[in-house]
Design a protein around this motif. Structure first.
Motif, PDB file in Angstrom:
ATOM      1  N   GLN A 282       4.064  49.425  33.910  1.00 49.63           N
ATOM      2  CA  GLN A 282       4.259  50.155  35.159  1.00 49.63           C
ATOM      3  C   GLN A 282       5.707  50.148  35.642  1.00 49.63           C
ATOM      4  OE1 GLN A 282       1.430  48.739  37.992  1.00 49.63           O
ATOM      5  NE2 GLN A 282      -0.274  49.037  36.618  1.00 49.63           N
ATOM      6  N   TRP A 283       6.644  50.036  34.759  1.00 45.26           N
ATOM      7  CA  TRP A 283       8.051  50.119  35.141  1.00 45.26           C
ATOM      8  C   TRP A 283       8.400  51.560  35.437  1.00 45.26           C
ATOM      9  CZ3 TRP A 283      12.214  46.443  34.781  1.00 45.26           C
ATOM     10  CH2 TRP A 283      11.756  45.128  34.613  1.00 45.26           C
ATOM     11  N   ALA A 284       9.472  51.758  36.145  1.00 44.56           N
ATOM     12  CA  ALA A 284       9.927  53.114  36.441  1.00 44.56           C
ATOM     13  C   ALA A 284      10.211  53.866  35.146  1.00 44.56           C
ATOM     14  CB  ALA A 284      11.175  53.069  37.316  1.00 44.56           C
ATOM     15  N   ASP A 285      10.706  53.158  34.136  1.00 40.76           N
ATOM     16  CA  ASP A 285      11.028  53.789  32.861  1.00 40.76           C
ATOM     17  C   ASP A 285      10.690  52.838  31.708  1.00 40.76           C
ATOM     18  OD1 ASP A 285      12.006  55.258  30.757  1.00 40.76           O
ATOM     19  OD2 ASP A 285      14.002  55.556  31.624  1.00 40.76           O
ATOM     20  N   PRO A 286       9.390  52.717  31.379  1.00 38.68           N
ATOM     21  CA  PRO A 286       9.000  51.792  30.308  1.00 38.68           C
ATOM     22  C   PRO A 286       9.609  52.175  28.961  1.00 38.68           C
ATOM     23  CG  PRO A 286       7.112  53.077  31.051  1.00 38.68           C
ATOM     24  CD  PRO A 286       8.237  53.395  31.974  1.00 38.68           C
ATOM     25  N   GLU A 287       9.898  53.449  28.766  1.00 38.75           N
ATOM     26  CA  GLU A 287      10.515  53.877  27.510  1.00 38.75           C
ATOM     27  C   GLU A 287      11.916  53.269  27.368  1.00 38.75           C
ATOM     28  OE1 GLU A 287      10.738  55.723  23.816  1.00 38.75           O
ATOM     29  OE2 GLU A 287       9.065  55.219  25.109  1.00 38.75           O
ATOM     30  N   TRP A 288      12.645  53.170  28.485  1.00 40.20           N
ATOM     31  CA  TRP A 288      13.967  52.548  28.482  1.00 40.20           C
ATOM     32  C   TRP A 288      13.856  51.078  28.060  1.00 40.20           C
ATOM     33  CZ3 TRP A 288      16.146  48.589  31.546  1.00 40.20           C
ATOM     34  CH2 TRP A 288      17.524  48.408  31.383  1.00 40.20           C
ATOM     35  N   ILE A 289      12.879  50.387  28.620  1.00 43.19           N
ATOM     36  CA  ILE A 289      12.645  48.975  28.290  1.00 43.19           C
ATOM     37  C   ILE A 289      12.413  48.832  26.784  1.00 43.19           C
ATOM     38  CG2 ILE A 289      11.046  47.019  28.585  1.00 43.19           C
ATOM     39  CD1 ILE A 289      12.740  47.508  31.059  1.00 43.19           C
ATOM     40  N   ARG A 290      11.568  49.692  26.233  1.00 47.51           N
ATOM     41  CA  ARG A 290      11.239  49.632  24.810  1.00 47.51           C
ATOM     42  C   ARG A 290      12.448  49.987  23.945  1.00 47.51           C
ATOM     43  NH1 ARG A 290      10.485  52.564  20.862  1.00 47.51           N
ATOM     44  NH2 ARG A 290      10.555  54.553  21.942  1.00 47.51           N
ATOM     45  N   GLN A 291      13.110  51.097  24.253  1.00 43.40           N
ATOM     46  CA  GLN A 291      14.249  51.536  23.441  1.00 43.40           C
ATOM     47  C   GLN A 291      15.386  50.525  23.436  1.00 43.40           C
ATOM     48  OE1 GLN A 291      15.244  55.321  25.181  1.00 43.40           O
ATOM     49  NE2 GLN A 291      14.058  56.433  23.668  1.00 43.40           N
ATOM     50  N   GLU A 292      15.608  49.892  24.580  1.00 42.46           N
ATOM     51  CA  GLU A 292      16.727  48.953  24.685  1.00 42.46           C
ATOM     52  C   GLU A 292      16.319  47.516  24.381  1.00 42.46           C
ATOM     53  OE1 GLU A 292      19.764  49.762  24.881  1.00 42.46           O
ATOM     54  OE2 GLU A 292      19.664  51.837  25.538  1.00 42.46           O
ATOM     55  N   THR A 293      15.069  47.307  24.011  1.00 39.16           N
ATOM     56  CA  THR A 293      14.496  46.001  23.663  1.00 39.16           C
ATOM     57  C   THR A 293      14.752  44.942  24.739  1.00 39.16           C
ATOM     58  OG1 THR A 293      16.376  45.240  22.310  1.00 39.16           O
ATOM     59  CG2 THR A 293      14.653  46.504  21.172  1.00 39.16           C
ATOM     60  N   ILE A 294      14.576  45.330  25.991  1.00 41.07           N
ATOM     61  CA  ILE A 294      14.763  44.411  27.122  1.00 41.07           C
ATOM     62  C   ILE A 294      13.582  43.451  27.158  1.00 41.07           C
ATOM     63  CG2 ILE A 294      15.065  44.203  29.623  1.00 41.07           C
ATOM     64  CD1 ILE A 294      17.347  45.732  28.170  1.00 41.07           C
ATOM     65  N   GLU A 295      13.864  42.162  27.223  1.00 42.45           N
ATOM     66  CA  GLU A 295      12.829  41.136  27.268  1.00 42.45           C
ATOM     67  C   GLU A 295      12.739  40.433  28.611  1.00 42.45           C
ATOM     68  OE1 GLU A 295      10.423  40.227  25.148  1.00 42.45           O
ATOM     69  OE2 GLU A 295      11.011  41.872  23.833  1.00 42.45           O
ATOM     70  N   SER A 296      13.850  40.359  29.355  1.00 43.42           N
ATOM     71  CA  SER A 296      13.802  39.630  30.626  1.00 43.42           C
ATOM     72  C   SER A 296      14.822  40.191  31.604  1.00 43.42           C
ATOM     73  CB  SER A 296      14.045  38.131  30.398  1.00 43.42           C
ATOM     74  OG  SER A 296      15.297  37.906  29.782  1.00 43.42           O
ATOM     75  N   PHE A 297      14.601  39.845  32.847  1.00 39.66           N
ATOM     76  CA  PHE A 297      15.482  40.249  33.942  1.00 39.66           C
ATOM     77  C   PHE A 297      15.630  39.061  34.888  1.00 39.66           C
ATOM     78  CE2 PHE A 297      15.876  41.418  38.377  1.00 39.66           C
ATOM     79  CZ  PHE A 297      17.023  42.184  38.358  1.00 39.66           C
ATOM     80  N   ALA A 298      16.837  38.877  35.398  1.00 36.56           N
ATOM     81  CA  ALA A 298      17.067  37.904  36.470  1.00 36.56           C
ATOM     82  C   ALA A 298      17.832  38.609  37.570  1.00 36.56           C
ATOM     83  CB  ALA A 298      17.864  36.707  35.957  1.00 36.56           C
ATOM     84  N   GLY A 299      17.380  38.440  38.786  1.00 36.02           N
ATOM     85  CA  GLY A 299      18.068  39.002  39.938  1.00 36.02           C
ATOM     86  C   GLY A 299      18.328  37.898  40.946  1.00 36.02           C
ATOM     87  N   HIS A 300      19.570  37.806  41.417  1.00 32.32           N
ATOM     88  CA  HIS A 300      19.941  36.794  42.405  1.00 32.32           C
ATOM     89  C   HIS A 300      20.690  37.445  43.549  1.00 32.32           C
ATOM     90  CE1 HIS A 300      18.820  33.186  40.202  1.00 32.32           C
ATOM     91  NE2 HIS A 300      19.345  33.718  39.121  1.00 32.32           N
ATOM     92  N   PRO A 301      20.337  37.102  44.783  1.00 27.03           N
ATOM     93  CA  PRO A 301      21.108  37.626  45.913  1.00 27.03           C
ATOM     94  C   PRO A 301      22.493  37.001  45.946  1.00 27.03           C
ATOM     95  CG  PRO A 301      19.515  36.010  46.683  1.00 27.03           C
ATOM     96  CD  PRO A 301      19.263  36.202  45.207  1.00 27.03           C
ATOM     97  N   LEU A 302      23.452  37.766  46.425  1.00 30.66           N
ATOM     98  CA  LEU A 302      24.814  37.275  46.629  1.00 30.66           C
ATOM     99  C   LEU A 302      24.934  36.934  48.106  1.00 30.66           C
ATOM    100  CD1 LEU A 302      26.694  39.983  44.523  1.00 30.66           C
ATOM    101  CD2 LEU A 302      26.090  37.653  43.825  1.00 30.66           C
ATOM    102  N   VAL A 303      24.761  35.658  48.416  1.00 31.68           N
ATOM    103  CA  VAL A 303      24.735  35.206  49.809  1.00 31.68           C
ATOM    104  C   VAL A 303      25.945  34.328  50.082  1.00 31.68           C
ATOM    105  CG1 VAL A 303      23.425  33.932  51.553  1.00 31.68           C
ATOM    106  CG2 VAL A 303      22.220  35.297  49.833  1.00 31.68           C
ATOM    107  N   PHE A 304      26.645  34.653  51.184  1.00 28.43           N
ATOM    108  CA  PHE A 304      27.789  33.852  51.614  1.00 28.43           C
ATOM    109  C   PHE A 304      27.655  33.616  53.110  1.00 28.43           C
ATOM    110  CE2 PHE A 304      32.187  33.312  53.108  1.00 28.43           C
ATOM    111  CZ  PHE A 304      32.573  32.251  52.302  1.00 28.43           C
TER     112      PHE A 304
END
Length: 192
Positions: free
Chosen positions: A124-146
């Protein structure tokens, strides 16, 4: 990911006086890490393209959102990933109405650290084909807090799983990146 390379990158960006140079250095430095496909930074900004924004209906108030401000990586399909004017150029804050499985956009929108493993199995990704074509396995997102202010969000798409130790290193780096961004903004204000 290599801790020593992240530390060197943190030192390099801490001396920058230009916001654009800090952002560019962050994404290019991260994109050189082992198995990193794409690194992006979204910074907090005003709601400026609301009438044409793809996520307009999901935005709570159209006054502020996250602006894609820097992007770098290596596409397996030859796509240009330095662009900042694509589909996710703006991401609303606090968005609970995303039509994605727990995704990078959700992690970004909620301003919380998030880690997704085995993203290639999510349908259910916005673009699962992109995930498959680019062989993406993981994602990390961190806020930039100061100083309790969210300046933006750092996101890394990787072609290998991000383990807990690497995730922690990336969070430490995000903290340093936020300080470098705040410092560059202060220098920019002084120059004005």
């Amino acid at each position: 990911m290599q801790l020593d390379a992240l530390q060197e990158l943190a030192v390099r960006i801490s001396g920058e006086r230009s916001v654009d140079e800090v952002l560019r250095s962050i994404v290019h430095g991260l994109a050189q890490q082992t198995n990193v496909a794409l690194a992006r930074v979204w910074v907090t900004g005003p709601g400026d393209v609301c009438p044409s924004c793809r996520m307009r209906d999901a935005c709570p108030d159209h006054t502020a959102c996250l602006h894609l401000s820097a992007s770098a990586g290596t596409s397996l399909t030859g796509a240009q990933w330095s662009r900042t004017d694509g589909t996710f150029r703006r991401v609303p804050f606090g968005n609970a109405r995303m039509d994605f499985c727990p995704s990078p956009v959700r992690a970004i929108a909620t301003e919380r650290a998030g880690q997704l493993l085995h993203v290639s199995t999510c349908t259910q990704w916005a673009d699962p084909e992109w995930i498959r074509q680019e062989t993406i396995e993981s994602f990390a997102g961190h806020p930039l807090v100061f100083r309790d202010e969210t300046l933006g969000v750092l996101g890394v798409f990787r072609r290998a799983l991000i383990n807990e130790q690497e995730f922690g290193w990336l969070q430490m780096f995000a903290n340093q990146a936020a300080a470098a961004l705040a410092n560059a903004r202060a220098f920019s204000e002084l120059d004005k």
